[in-house]
Design a protein around this motif. Structure first.
Motif, PDB file in Angstrom:
ATOM      1  N   GLY A 288      32.011 176.163  80.795  1.00  0.00           N
ATOM      2  CA  GLY A 288      31.912 176.849  79.513  1.00  0.00           C
ATOM      3  C   GLY A 288      31.396 175.989  78.379  1.00  0.00           C
ATOM      4  O   GLY A 288      31.240 176.470  77.259  1.00  0.00           O
ATOM      5  N   ARG A 289      31.144 174.700  78.634  1.00  0.00           N
ATOM      6  CA  ARG A 289      30.566 173.862  77.577  1.00  0.00           C
ATOM      7  C   ARG A 289      29.389 173.071  78.126  1.00  0.00           C
ATOM      8  O   ARG A 289      29.290 172.830  79.338  1.00  0.00           O
ATOM      9  N   VAL A 290      28.485 172.675  77.252  1.00  0.00           N
ATOM     10  CA  VAL A 290      27.277 171.960  77.655  1.00  0.00           C
ATOM     11  C   VAL A 290      27.564 170.467  77.671  1.00  0.00           C
ATOM     12  O   VAL A 290      28.020 169.897  76.671  1.00  0.00           O
ATOM     13  N   LEU A 291      27.310 169.836  78.808  1.00  0.00           N
ATOM     14  CA  LEU A 291      27.530 168.402  78.954  1.00  0.00           C
ATOM     15  C   LEU A 291      26.263 167.626  78.641  1.00  0.00           C
ATOM     16  O   LEU A 291      25.156 168.165  78.714  1.00  0.00           O
ATOM     17  N   THR A 292      26.423 166.371  78.307  1.00  0.00           N
ATOM     18  CA  THR A 292      25.275 165.476  78.257  1.00  0.00           C
ATOM     19  C   THR A 292      24.911 165.092  79.693  1.00  0.00           C
ATOM     20  O   THR A 292      25.716 165.253  80.621  1.00  0.00           O
ATOM     21  N   LEU A 293      23.713 164.577  79.870  1.00  0.00           N
ATOM     22  CA  LEU A 293      23.293 164.138  81.203  1.00  0.00           C
ATOM     23  C   LEU A 293      24.213 163.032  81.713  1.00  0.00           C
ATOM     24  O   LEU A 293      24.564 162.998  82.900  1.00  0.00           O
ATOM     25  N   GLU A 294      24.630 162.155  80.814  1.00  0.00           N
ATOM     26  CA  GLU A 294      25.532 161.065  81.205  1.00  0.00           C
ATOM     27  C   GLU A 294      26.872 161.615  81.693  1.00  0.00           C
ATOM     28  O   GLU A 294      27.410 161.137  82.708  1.00  0.00           O
ATOM     29  N   GLU A 295      27.413 162.604  81.008  1.00  0.00           N
ATOM     30  CA  GLU A 295      28.678 163.217  81.431  1.00  0.00           C
ATOM     31  C   GLU A 295      28.525 163.918  82.776  1.00  0.00           C
ATOM     32  O   GLU A 295      29.398 163.828  83.650  1.00  0.00           O
ATOM     33  N   LEU A 296      27.411 164.625  82.947  1.00  0.00           N
ATOM     34  CA  LEU A 296      27.169 165.349  84.189  1.00  0.00           C
ATOM     35  C   LEU A 296      27.078 164.378  85.370  1.00  0.00           C
ATOM     36  O   LEU A 296      27.687 164.610  86.427  1.00  0.00           O
TER      37      LEU A 296
ATOM     38  N   TYR B 124      21.800 170.152  86.423  1.00  0.00           N
ATOM     39  CA  TYR B 124      20.550 169.462  86.090  1.00  0.00           C
ATOM     40  C   TYR B 124      19.472 170.442  85.625  1.00  0.00           C
ATOM     41  O   TYR B 124      18.817 170.192  84.606  1.00  0.00           O
ATOM     42  N   PRO B 125      19.247 171.561  86.333  1.00  0.00           N
ATOM     43  CA  PRO B 125      18.227 172.494  85.850  1.00  0.00           C
ATOM     44  C   PRO B 125      18.545 173.050  84.464  1.00  0.00           C
ATOM     45  O   PRO B 125      17.629 173.285  83.660  1.00  0.00           O
ATOM     46  N   LYS B 126      19.823 173.274  84.195  1.00  0.00           N
ATOM     47  CA  LYS B 126      20.205 173.808  82.889  1.00  0.00           C
ATOM     48  C   LYS B 126      19.920 172.805  81.782  1.00  0.00           C
ATOM     49  O   LYS B 126      19.479 173.171  80.682  1.00  0.00           O
TER      50      LYS B 126
ATOM     51  N   LEU C 109      13.892 173.153  85.557  1.00  0.00           N
ATOM     52  CA  LEU C 109      13.752 173.024  87.005  1.00  0.00           C
ATOM     53  C   LEU C 109      12.720 171.973  87.401  1.00  0.00           C
ATOM     54  O   LEU C 109      12.965 171.169  88.308  1.00  0.00           O
ATOM     55  N   GLU C 110      11.569 171.954  86.737  1.00  0.00           N
ATOM     56  CA  GLU C 110      10.519 171.007  87.126  1.00  0.00           C
ATOM     57  C   GLU C 110      10.932 169.566  86.860  1.00  0.00           C
ATOM     58  O   GLU C 110      10.708 168.675  87.694  1.00  0.00           O
ATOM     59  N   GLU C 111      11.551 169.293  85.704  1.00  0.00           N
ATOM     60  CA  GLU C 111      12.019 167.941  85.402  1.00  0.00           C
ATOM     61  C   GLU C 111      13.123 167.527  86.364  1.00  0.00           C
ATOM     62  O   GLU C 111      13.250 166.345  86.720  1.00  0.00           O
ATOM     63  N   THR C 112      13.934 168.495  86.784  1.00  0.00           N
ATOM     64  CA  THR C 112      14.989 168.202  87.749  1.00  0.00           C
ATOM     65  C   THR C 112      14.394 167.753  89.075  1.00  0.00           C
ATOM     66  O   THR C 112      14.882 166.803  89.705  1.00  0.00           O
ATOM     67  N   LYS C 113      13.330 168.408  89.520  1.00  0.00           N
ATOM     68  CA  LYS C 113      12.671 168.015  90.769  1.00  0.00           C
ATOM     69  C   LYS C 113      12.047 166.626  90.654  1.00  0.00           C
ATOM     70  O   LYS C 113      12.054 165.847  91.623  1.00  0.00           O
ATOM     71  N   ILE C 114      11.531 166.304  89.487  1.00  0.00           N
ATOM     72  CA  ILE C 114      10.982 164.962  89.265  1.00  0.00           C
ATOM     73  C   ILE C 114      12.090 163.919  89.358  1.00  0.00           C
ATOM     74  O   ILE C 114      11.928 162.852  89.959  1.00  0.00           O
ATOM     75  N   LYS C 115      13.245 164.211  88.762  1.00  0.00           N
ATOM     76  CA  LYS C 115      14.376 163.283  88.810  1.00  0.00           C
ATOM     77  C   LYS C 115      14.867 163.115  90.239  1.00  0.00           C
ATOM     78  O   LYS C 115      15.236 162.011  90.656  1.00  0.00           O
ATOM     79  N   LEU C 116      14.870 164.195  91.014  1.00  0.00           N
ATOM     80  CA  LEU C 116      15.266 164.118  92.417  1.00  0.00           C
ATOM     81  C   LEU C 116      14.370 163.136  93.169  1.00  0.00           C
ATOM     82  O   LEU C 116      14.858 162.247  93.889  1.00  0.00           O
ATOM     83  N   ASP C 117      13.064 163.268  93.005  1.00  0.00           N
ATOM     84  CA  ASP C 117      12.127 162.361  93.667  1.00  0.00           C
ATOM     85  C   ASP C 117      12.338 160.920  93.201  1.00  0.00           C
ATOM     86  O   ASP C 117      12.255 159.973  94.006  1.00  0.00           O
ATOM     87  N   HIS C 118      12.621 160.755  91.912  1.00  0.00           N
ATOM     88  CA  HIS C 118      12.837 159.419  91.345  1.00  0.00           C
ATOM     89  C   HIS C 118      14.045 158.749  92.002  1.00  0.00           C
ATOM     90  O   HIS C 118      13.985 157.564  92.373  1.00  0.00           O
TER      91      HIS C 118
END
Length: 295
Positions: free
Chosen positions: A165-173, A248-250, A254-263
């Protein structure tokens, strides 16, 4: 996925399943409780954690039989967590791998006890493995407890529930996923390396490999929740959106998430190269499998 990897994974899953069921059948427990446990084990699954543990041992050219008890203990922990996650008090899921969840088949009380039995029995199996030295058994019991407990999976799950129910930062996620998903994957690599007698620098590089494939595993899960097929996944697609979870997609799209996956997979493979293990091929293939899997 190459045919050789597909065959390898199927054979390894069969081996792990056979050993898991044998361990459960040897439990001194009521048959109804064992039936509930075996139901969840026979529901299937990737068995990635025990396969990864065994693959690390093989990467050093060591006897993989030494890893069966630790591998099964690890998968017992994972299976218990899924049984409990599906309960109404947690994710309240009706399906797991295309079948009714444990509590739908056996009731909430028995499902809870089945998870409890797997959790405690995993440590009994690991502590009693006399093929391993007492010192190594102690290290593995301590490591598995840390990975599965409040500093690891349980703590990550707690924060994950609190974050709905709340939006996390990438670091928190990533902190949540490193604990909820990543710690057990990391233990698989750590345990395999210790059993194989890896040098300290090799263990350090392999733990970096484990960290990156753990994050990649969760990213792939998030992608599949967006564009996977329910029949293949064996569960509802879009449940993260329904439960108002940060993904991650949220956060990235989605496209940046796929880039991060490859990274992350690239970084995992670089860490594996630094580990300088004698036979790295299976560990390389397992990293690619995480990216390509469809369930």
């Amino acid at each position: 996925m190459t045919q050789s990897l597909s065959v390898f994974l199927r054979q390894e899953r069969d081996t792990v399943n056979t050993n898991l069921i044998a361990f459960v059948q040897s439990m001194n427990a009521p048959q109804f409780l064992k039936d509930a446990i075996i139901y969840s084990i026979k529901a299937g699954g990737k068995r990635l954690r025990p396969i990864l543990l065994l693959a690390v041992i093989e990467a050093f050219g060591k006897d993989r039989d030494l890893g069966f008890a630790p591998a099964c203990a690890l998968e017992m922990i994972h299976t218990y967590s899924l049984i409990h996650d599906d309960l109404p008090a947690m994710d309240d899921d009706d399906l797991r791998r295309g079948q009714p969840t444990n509590h739908k088949m056996f009731g909430e009380a028995t499902a809870t006890l089945a998870g409890d039995a797997l959790l405690t029995y995993s440590f009994e199996c690991l502590a009693n493995e006399d093929q391993l030295s007492p010192i190594l058994r102690t290290q593995l019991v301590s490591g598995l407890a840390h990975a599965a407990g409040p500093a690891g999976m349980v703590g990550g799950q707690s924060d994950d529930l609190s974050a709905e129910g709340r939006v996390l930062t990438l670091e928190e996620l990533e902190s949540i996923h490193q604990r909820k998903t990543g710690r057990l994957l990391a233990f698989a690599v750590e345990a395999g390396a210790k059993i194989a007698g890896a040098a300290y620098e090799q263990q350090k590089a392999l733990m970096s490999y484990a960290r990156y494939i753990g994050l990649a595993f969760q990213i792939r899960d998030d992608i599949l929740d967006v564009e996977g097929e329910e029949g293949t996944l064996g569960k509802s697609v879009g449940s993260d959106v329904t439960n108002e979870k940060s993904t991650y997609p949220k956060l990235l799209g989605l496209e940046e998430t796929k880039i991060k996956l490859d990274h992350y997979i690239e970084k995992a493979l670089h860490s594996l190269q630094e580990a300088n293990v004698p036979f790295p091929r299976r560990l390389q293939e397992l990293a690619y499998y995480i990216v390509e899997r469809d369930y």
